[in-house]
Design a protein around this motif. Structure first.
Motif: not given
Lengths: 346, 871
Positions: A73, A214-215, A217, B298, B301, B304-305, B308-309, B312, B325, B329-330, B333-335
């Protein structure tokens, strides 16, 4: 020192080299550093050599950003003006791909050519379509070499041009029908886009495109000490870059940072950002260095503050006057600033 | 079902390896202390396996030892966590011991029941714990240091990464507990007492084959023999205990070691997945995707994220923070979103099948049967059937926190653990809600008619046979209660009960005149009673008229009575010498409606005209307040309805030269006086006197009795100002402010007064504020009103699909003659349709722009206008 502004990788070459030399963690394909080394580069660290933090804020946000770039992404950094979106994206690109120079500035005039490729028309007419006549966009070059490309202010780009991104992001491939071939992206390719919440909103992006990002903020700095630290560090860098020798006293930084935070919290919900604050102080430093005592005085600060505030919203000038009359009465730094502000703001 | 369990067990035994276990549990030849962390899935899984593998002879569990009787209820298959042991003393404090599906204590109890191993609780009895107020928050230095050194944001995150993923290392865990104990101030006297009690209980059992399940903190003390048996607490008075349902949100709100859990649902998933964080994370993200409507791609994804996180961050698997998290993010929309909380904390409440209280059974059975929500969040329902209403009223009367009556049949329902706690406490009062409600109602001892009325209503609603008793009490009090407000409230409550109502109302009528003679302190109560009674019966009007005429009544209240019936006979009080209070009551009774009733206005007008100067000064502030609420729009409307005034009169009056004309102005604008009355009246009174010379006026200005009108009559602001400043007299000052109110050019003078001494400075400041506010408000309001009104027109004019509609809208905009719309009309003048263009050109002319008319030389209207006629 030939250029005004060095790129992130030039500025931090020593840090990057040290991280590279000591990086033993596994790297995603196409990455120059492991995700952990990238995190250390962005957030700062004591090992293996002292590394200055490039971004102050939530560690989890930075980790999400890095992890996103390692996935398929793309990353969208969203925030108010001056929340260090561009700065973060530049340093991420520098650490991951070793170069931050692949960048497309999003404007209303950005066309699909800027995202894919265009032609050198002289060559095209002389020799017909061929590799030599192809003019590669930064995105093209990033796909070719497996690097990170940055798209600044992606929401300013017209929706139909934005749509060109969808196929690049989902297929990771650009078709070049004129040459009867296509360019598949090399491993390591990804996109960091930034979007401003104040200008035309993120809503302007189509949902198909949003789904490919991916967002993350980025919040406005709300803590006085944190913002002061950021301001002082950036100011130091700017002074070196532009060879300005004036001293900026801590008291002045504190007073101005407080003023900015109050204006942001206040009724007008000012848009004055940390970047504006740095601008004001740096201007004050230039004034003091060239025409003043070599030390930023309350007068220098007040004068450049008045300019910055008046530019954003003249209504705020009045509020500012009220505010400096009432805030922090006792301290000498405030008294001095108040008198200067009275002179500068009338 | 059994097969299913077998399979789960197989999977678990594959995943949960037990390397440290065999060294830890050498044999059961001595008692073995198994350290746990409360609500930890890893602890629970390892403990479950230990029990299955090593089959201890008995299991002793850290839990209230007077709660042994509740173990069957806890392990019952019908008990669905989250549940809690609730301990309480009647009318005393209570304590809660919550259990999740993944609480090691509950897992141990259930495993023991499955394998036929005897199990019991060995912690201090809840009765003793009740006497010890909640333990203070322990110092968190050690945790903070660990987080900082290991690079975690919170202690919970550290715990999850260090202990929840993979196999829990019990030796390491105990070492860690020892570290905590070594921290100064960490171990309290209460801890020591508990440990002594635990050790004593353990010693009572044979050592061989005994498994002790205990929080690591205490386990370390027991392992190391760091216990002083003499510290064991003395027994306390017994407490009541019961198993009650609990809820996820509450578990996450509770804080402190062992009491809460930041994401109960997530960690239950970890337990269900046999300790596999990845599967728990994926399950949570899938649920979230369902809640947010995200696509499968989505969600993949996001999974997966999260993975990965975790890598990390150097964690073995994605935990709660990674899930949050990644979701943000996925999927979001970051909210932030409540959906994340709902999916990780959970929403459900638990269930208990075996309760020891028939009352609780009735509550849960009835709510289920009637389809009432039993959830730990508020929900509003409309209740239309009698059975539900009666049930809810009984629960309410029994003072069980569940339903709140909002309106006649609208309820807000919210279950909380306190609901079940209260139900258990009511058990001693009866076996059914009908019985308990009856006891509660009979126990009420109404002291006033109002209380008795509530009792009657509740008795009728709960339908438990106490209505006759309640009615009798109410009848008695309707005779005995002498408080008018109480009677009025009672009558209002019982307006559906004809007999009682007429009784109460009649007595209130009887008492009202006497109540109207109340001292000032009693006025608010009587006022509200008057209002209520008037609402209840028209026959009260006559009583009010009497009160208005009663010379012995409190002047405020007789004014109030007159106001309530919109009486016009204001002169009645002139002689009483308490005019201001009478009029104050009159105004208060009518609130803002005073400006809308022409008869009332006329009466006020005549009355004010007839007042002596000192009286008038007394009521002037009241007058102004009375008319301040009248809307500007209303004033405008009345102004328009009146024949046009003489040209120039307004400006003449505004500039203060037309004092003599003020009366004429006021006369013509009588209806407009709704707002202006108070403002003009002093002038009118002043102008009614014979004209005097400047010299006479100046002299009068220094006489306090005459100063007010003398200053007003002076007319010249500089002259008046100099006099006011020399005399520094309050009456003259007030008059001057009045004068300034009439003169738009007096800002400067008002400012000077406002900077002067009180009380005049306050008056001046008020006048200034009024002026600037009024101007600004009026301006802004007018602009907004015009915009709003014409927004649709503008839109139609520019963008309507039919040309005729556009033309019509353009014409309408032209008729406003408002230059505000010039830009819109200019755009319309370039319309693609000729008819619209022509209309726009004419409309533009009517807002002052003739330039486009020339394009239409053939148009008759255009010709007329260009020749000099009106558009």
């Amino acid at each position: 020192m030939g250029t005004i502004r060095q790129t992130a990788e030039e500025r931090c070459a020593a840090e990057l080299a040290a991280l590279l030399a000591h990086d033993t963690d596994p790297r995603p394909p196409g990455w120059r550093l492991s995700p952990r080394a990238v995190e250390r580069f962005i957030l700062g660290s004591d090992t293996p050599v002292p590394i200055a933090p490039k971004f102050v804020g939530d560690r989890a946000l930075v980790q999400v950003a890095i992890a996103t770039l390692a996935s398929d992404r793309a990353l969208l950094l969203v925030g108010e003006p001056g929340t260090a979106k561009s700065r973060l994206s530049e340093h991420l690109a520098a650490a991951i791909s070793g170069s931050s120079e692949l960048v497309v500035q999003g404007t209303a005039g950005t066309t699909e050519d800027h995202l894919k490729y265009s032609w050198n028309y002289a060559l095209l007419l002389a020799q017909g379509p061929g590799e030599a006549a192809l003019v590669k966009s930064p995105v093209y070059r990033a796909m070719e070499s497996g690097r990170i490309v940055r798209l600044e202010e992606v929401t300013r780009v017209l929706p139909e041009v934005q749509d060109a991104l969808i196929s690049i992001l989902s297929e990771k491939c650009v078709a070049i029908p004129e040459l009867n071939r296509s360019l598949p992206a090399a491993r390591g390719f990804n996109v960091i886009a930034t979007a401003n919440t104040r200008d035309r909103g993120v809503n302007e992006m189509s949902s198909a495109l949003r789904r490919r990002f991916n967002f993350v903020r980025l919040p406005v700095l709300e803590d006085l000490e944190t913002e002061m630290a950021v301001v002082e560090r950036r100011l130091g860098e700017l002074k070196t870059e532009y060879d300005v020798r004036a001293e900026v006293p801590r008291d002045v930084v504190r007073v101005l940072t407080t003023v900015f935070q109050e204006l942001r919290r206040g009724r007008t919900k000012s848009v004055l950002s940390t970047a504006d604050l740095i601008g004001v102080l740096f201007q004050g430093a230039i004034l003091a260095g060239q025409f003043g005592s070599g030390r930023v005085s309350a007068d220098d600060a007040a004068r450049s503050l008045a300019g910055a505030v008046a530019r954003e919203n003249p209504e705020e000038l009045r509020l500012l006057r009220d505010f400096v009359e009432t805030a922090g009465k006792a301290e000498p730094a405030w008294r001095e600033f108040r008198e200067a502000a009275r002179r500068a703001l009338t | 079902m059994n097969q299913e369990r077998e399979r789960t067990k197989d999977r678990k035994s594959e995943r949960t390896e037990v390397p440290s276990l065999s060294s830890f549990v050498l044999s059961f030849s001595r008692s073995v202390v198994f350290p746990i962390r409360h609500h930890s899935p890893a602890s629970a899984l390892l403990l479950e396996r230990t029990i299955e593998e090593f089959r201890p002879r008995r299991i002793l569990i850290e839990g209230p030892s007077d709660g042994d009787g509740l173990i069957p209820a806890l392990v019952d298959a019908g008990t669905v966590p989250p549940v809690a042991i609730l301990a309480w003393r009647p009318d005393g404090p209570n304590a809660i011991y919550p259990f999740l599906r993944c609480s090691p204590e509950l897992v141990a109890l259930r495993a023991a029941a499955r394998l036929g191993i005897p199990a019991r609780f060995i912690d201090i009895p809840a009765s003793v714990a009740l006497d010890h107020p909640g333990r203070e928050a322990a110092s968190a230095d050690l945790e903070a240091e660990i987080c900082a050194r290991m690079g975690f944001d919170s202690y919970e995150e550290f715990w999850e990464a260090a202990f929840e993923s993979g196999t829990m290392d019990l030796g390491l865990f105990l070492e860690y507990a020892r570290l905590m104990r070594a921290e100064p101030g960490r171990t309290t006297a209460f801890d020591r007492a508990r440990e002594a009690f635990l050790a004593r209980e353990i010693a009572r059992e044979p050592a061989e084959g005994t498994l002790v399940v205990c929080g690591a903190f205490h386990a370390a003390a027991l392992e190391d023999g760091d216990v002083d048996l003499s510290l064991a607490p003395a027994p306390a008075a017994p407490a009541e205990l019961a198993v009650v349902p609990y809820s996820y949100p509450r578990l996450s709100e509770a804080s402190g070691y062992g009491a809460g859990n930041r994401a109960p649902r997530f960690y239950e998933r970890v337990y269900e997945a046999g300790g596999d964080l990845r599967r728990a994370a994926h399950g949570t993200l899938l649920e979230l995707a369902k809640r947010t409507g995200a696509s499968l791609a989505e969600t993949i994804d996001a999974c997966r994220l999260a993975g990965t996180l975790a890598s990390v961050r150097g964690k073995p698997g994605p935990g709660l923070d990674e899930v949050r998290s990644a979701a943000r993010a996925c999927l979001l929309e970051g909210r932030d979103s409540d959906a994340v909380r709902d999916a990780t904390v959970g929403l459900d409440t638990g269930r208990v099948r075996i309760s020891r209280s028939p009352l609780a059974d009735e509550f849960h059975a009835t709510t289920r049967r009637l389809g009432l929500p039993v959830e730990d969040r508020a929900k509003e329902v409309t209740v239309l059937d009698r059975e539900t209403a009666v049930f809810l009223h009984r629960v309410r009367v029994a003072e069980v926190p569940y339903g709140t009556l909002l309106q006649r049949n609208r309820w807000r329902l919210r279950w909380a653990p306190a609901t079940d706690a209260a139900i258990l406490r009511r058990t001693e009062l009866g076996a059914t809600f009908a019985e308990v409600a009856r006891r509660y109602l009979l126990a009420r001892d109404p002291r006033s008619a109002a209380e008795a009325a509530v009792l009657v209503r509740d008795a009728a609603a709960a339908d438990v046979g106490v209505l006759p008793h309640a009615v009798a009490a109410c009848e008695r009090l309707s005779r005995e209660d002498g408080d008018l407000r109480s009677l009025a409230t009672a009558a209002h409550e019982l307006r559906d009960f004809e007999d009682l109502f007429s009784r109460l109302f009649a007595r209130a009528l009887l008492l009202a005149p006497q109540a109207a003679r109340a001292a000032d302190a009693g006025v608010p109560a009587v006022e509200s009673a008057f209002r209520t009674l008037l609402e209840l019966g028209g026959s009260f009007r006559e009583t009010l008229r009497q009160i208005a005429r009663d010379p012995a009544a409190n002047p405020w209240l007789s004014g109030f009575a007159l106001g309530l019936v919109r009486g016009t006979d204001l002169a009645v009080r002139l002689s009483a010498g308490e005019t201001a209070r009478f009029f104050g009551g009159y105004v208060a009774a009518q609130r803002s409606t005073i400006g809308r009733d022409a008869a009332v206005l006329g009466a006020v007008d005549r009355w004010v005209d007839s007042l002596e100067t000192p009286r008038f000064l007394e009521i002037l502030p009241l007058l102004r307040r009375a008319f301040s609420g009248v809307k500007a729009a209303e004033v405008l409307r009345t102004l328009r309805a009146i024949p046009a005034p003489r040209e120039g009169l307004e400006s003449e009056i505004a500039s203060g030269t037309g004092v003599a004309d003020a009366r004429a102005f006021a006369g013509r604008f009588r209806a407009a006086e709704r707002e202006e009355l108070a403002r003009w009246t002093p002038l009118r009174v002043a102008s009614a006197r014979p004209a005097r010379t400047l010299e006479e006026l100046r002299n009068d200005c220094f006489d306090p009795a005459k100063a007010f009108f003398a200053v007003l009559e002076l007319r010249s602001i500089p002259e008046a100002l100099s006099i006011v400043e020399t005399t520094a007299d309050a009456v003259a000052g007030r008059a001057f402010v009045e004068l300034c109110r009439l003169r738009p050019d007096s800002d400067g003078a008002l400012r000077r007064l406002a900077a002067g001494p009180p009380p005049v400075c306050h008056l001046a400041a008020d006048a200034l504020a009024e002026r600037s506010d009024a101007l600004r408000l009026a301006h802004a309001r007018a602009k907004a009103a015009r915009r709003e009104l014409h927004d649709d027109l503008v839109r139609t004019a520019l963008w309507a699909r039919r040309a005729s509609a556009r033309a019509e809208a353009v014409a309408a905009l032209g008729r406003t003659r408002d230059p505000l719309f010039a830009d819109v009309l200019r755009r319309a003048a370039d319309d693609r349709d000729a008819a619209v263009r022509r209309e726009a050109a004419v409309a533009l002319a009517s807002v002052g722009d003739l330039s486009r008319l020339e394009e239409w030389p053939a148009d008759s209207r255009a010709r007329t206008i260009l020749r000099g006629g009106a558009p």
